[in-house]
Design a protein around this motif. Structure first.
Motif, short mmCIF file in Angstrom:
data_model
loop_
_atom_site.label_atom_id
_atom_site.label_comp_id
_atom_site.label_asym_id
_atom_site.label_seq_id
_atom_site.Cartn_x
_atom_site.Cartn_y
_atom_site.Cartn_z
N GLY A 202 -4.44 -8.97 -3.14
CA GLY A 202 -5.87 -8.84 -3.41
C GLY A 202 -6.27 -7.58 -4.13
O GLY A 202 -7.40 -7.48 -4.63
N LYS A 203 -5.36 -6.60 -4.23
CA LYS A 203 -5.69 -5.39 -4.97
C LYS A 203 -5.91 -5.74 -6.44
O LYS A 203 -5.22 -6.59 -7.01
CB LYS A 203 -4.55 -4.36 -4.86
N PRO A 212 -2.12 3.37 -5.74
CA PRO A 212 -2.04 2.25 -4.78
C PRO A 212 -3.30 1.38 -4.71
O PRO A 212 -3.31 0.35 -4.05
CB PRO A 212 -1.85 2.99 -3.45
N SER A 213 -4.38 1.79 -5.41
CA SER A 213 -5.63 1.01 -5.30
C SER A 213 -5.72 -0.10 -6.34
O SER A 213 -6.48 -1.06 -6.18
CB SER A 213 -6.83 1.95 -5.45
N SER A 214 -4.92 -0.02 -7.42
CA SER A 214 -4.91 -1.06 -8.45
C SER A 214 -3.57 -0.99 -9.18
O SER A 214 -2.88 0.03 -9.15
CB SER A 214 -6.07 -0.87 -9.44
N THR A 221 5.45 -3.48 -9.38
CA THR A 221 6.86 -3.48 -9.00
C THR A 221 7.41 -2.06 -8.91
O THR A 221 8.21 -1.74 -8.02
CB THR A 221 7.70 -4.31 -10.00
N TYR A 222 6.98 -1.21 -9.84
CA TYR A 222 7.41 0.19 -9.82
C TYR A 222 7.01 0.85 -8.50
O TYR A 222 7.83 1.51 -7.84
CB TYR A 222 6.78 0.92 -11.01
N TYR A 223 5.75 0.68 -8.11
CA TYR A 223 5.22 1.33 -6.91
C TYR A 223 5.88 0.78 -5.64
O TYR A 223 6.26 1.53 -4.74
CB TYR A 223 3.71 1.13 -6.85
N VAL A 224 6.03 -0.54 -5.58
CA VAL A 224 6.59 -1.17 -4.39
C VAL A 224 8.04 -0.74 -4.16
O VAL A 224 8.41 -0.35 -3.05
CB VAL A 224 6.51 -2.71 -4.50
N ALA A 285 1.19 -8.75 -9.81
CA ALA A 285 -0.17 -8.37 -10.22
C ALA A 285 -0.50 -9.20 -11.45
O ALA A 285 0.06 -8.99 -12.53
CB ALA A 285 -0.23 -6.88 -10.53
N SER A 286 -1.39 -10.16 -11.28
CA SER A 286 -1.69 -11.14 -12.33
C SER A 286 -2.93 -10.75 -13.12
O SER A 286 -4.00 -10.54 -12.53
CB SER A 286 -1.90 -12.52 -11.69
#
Length: 312
Positions: A202-203, A212-214, A221-224, A285-286
């Protein structure tokens, strides 16, 4: 006058005789010259470069232009020494290298063997992160270490030669890395990655954002992976598609990266990335949905699928 002519005639005969003898000897001299050249060619000496980024110059001084740079372990043909400079031949070019960085070849030197100690290691075209990635090798891959300098190792793996960070090489394989333990650890890591990824459902999608907010797709994928598995992926989807081990779609496992061409007809160009979560689904993230969502491998994504990579 008659005597004078006879002397001249005698001298002419001498000249003719000398010329004939010389002509007869020329082939022999030519043969000896060729033999000498052959002997020289058979006695070519080689040297090895002992430093990195060593200038290969047109003449024996720093005032001469550089023909390029040589690196530790490069083998050169030795020609001569001029003061503090050594004249060598490398890749068809002749030039000069400061003698301090030239050493005789040690025929008894043995290649050092090491093993990759991280899940995925980039092999680069030069000794630094600014150089392009040639390929990526996985944990416990055996490599031949050619040289090491300033925290980087020049290695050979298969037919590929490149540079890797020395801290990711070990003397031995990870003894705890048995197949069963490895499978268990990978499954645990994958579950952790997927669980962490789902926490961002939902972000909002924002181009260029990496949490982390968008997020955008590769920012997600980089952040995760960085925060759930301590794996630093390249930043763009295209670069991420060169990282890790390539996996076929039928062999997908939870935690694998999946890549798509969403720019129209599938020409194999990567433009989107997500994380496979099992059951023929992936999280991403679509841009079309405007947020982080879970999607099925429906007809659209099946047709747009390019490749998958395993980094766990």
């Amino acid at each position: 006058m008659i005597l004078h002519y006879k002397n001249m005639d005698f001298t002419s005969k001498n000249i003719i005789t000398t010329a004939a003898v010389t002509a007869a000897l020329l082939p022999a001299a030519s043969f000896l010259m060729q033999e000498s050249q052959v002997a020289y060619a058979d006695s070519v000496e080689y040297r090895v470069i002992t430093g990195d980024y060593v200038n290969f110059r047109k003449g024996p001084s720093t005032s001469y232009a550089s023909l390029g740079q040589l690196n530790k372990g490069d083998k050169v043909e030795y020609i001569s020494v001029s003061g503090s400079w050594t004249k060598v031949k490398y890749n068809g070019q002749t030039g000069y290298v400061y003698s301090q960085y030239v050493s005789q070849v040690n025929s008894e030197a043995k290649t050092e063997v090491k093993y990759v100690n991280c899940s995925a290691l980039n092999v680069r075209s030069g000794a630094g992160t600014s150089y392009s990635i040639i390929t990526t090798i996985t944990k416990d891959t055996k490599v031949e270490v050619i040289s090491t300098s300033n925290g980087w190792s020049k290695i050979k793996v298969g037919t590929t030669t490149g540079y890797v960070s020395s801290k990711y090489l070990s003397e031995t394989k990870d003894s705890s890395n048995s197949s069963s333990d490895n499978t268990s650890n990978s499954t645990t890591s994958a579950s952790k990655v997927v669980s962490y990824a789902k926490s961002f459902l939902g972000k909002p999608y924002v181009w260029g954002a990496q949490g982390p907010s968008s997020f955008d797709c590769s920012g997600f994928t980089y952040y995760v992976f960085k925060n759930s598995a301590n794996i630093t992926l390249p930043r763009t989807s295209k670069d991420q598609s060169t990282y890790g081990t390539t996996i076929s779609k039928k062999n997908l496992k939870v935690g694998d990266l999946v890549f798509f061409d969403t720019s129209g007809s599938n020409s194999g160009n990567v433009s989107h990335v997500g994380i496979y979560i099992g059951s023929n689904q992936f999280i991403h993230a679509s841009s079309s949905k405007g947020k982080v969502v879970i999607s099925d491998f429906n007809n659209y994504y099946t047709n747009a699928f390019v490749k998958a990579k395993r980094v766990l």
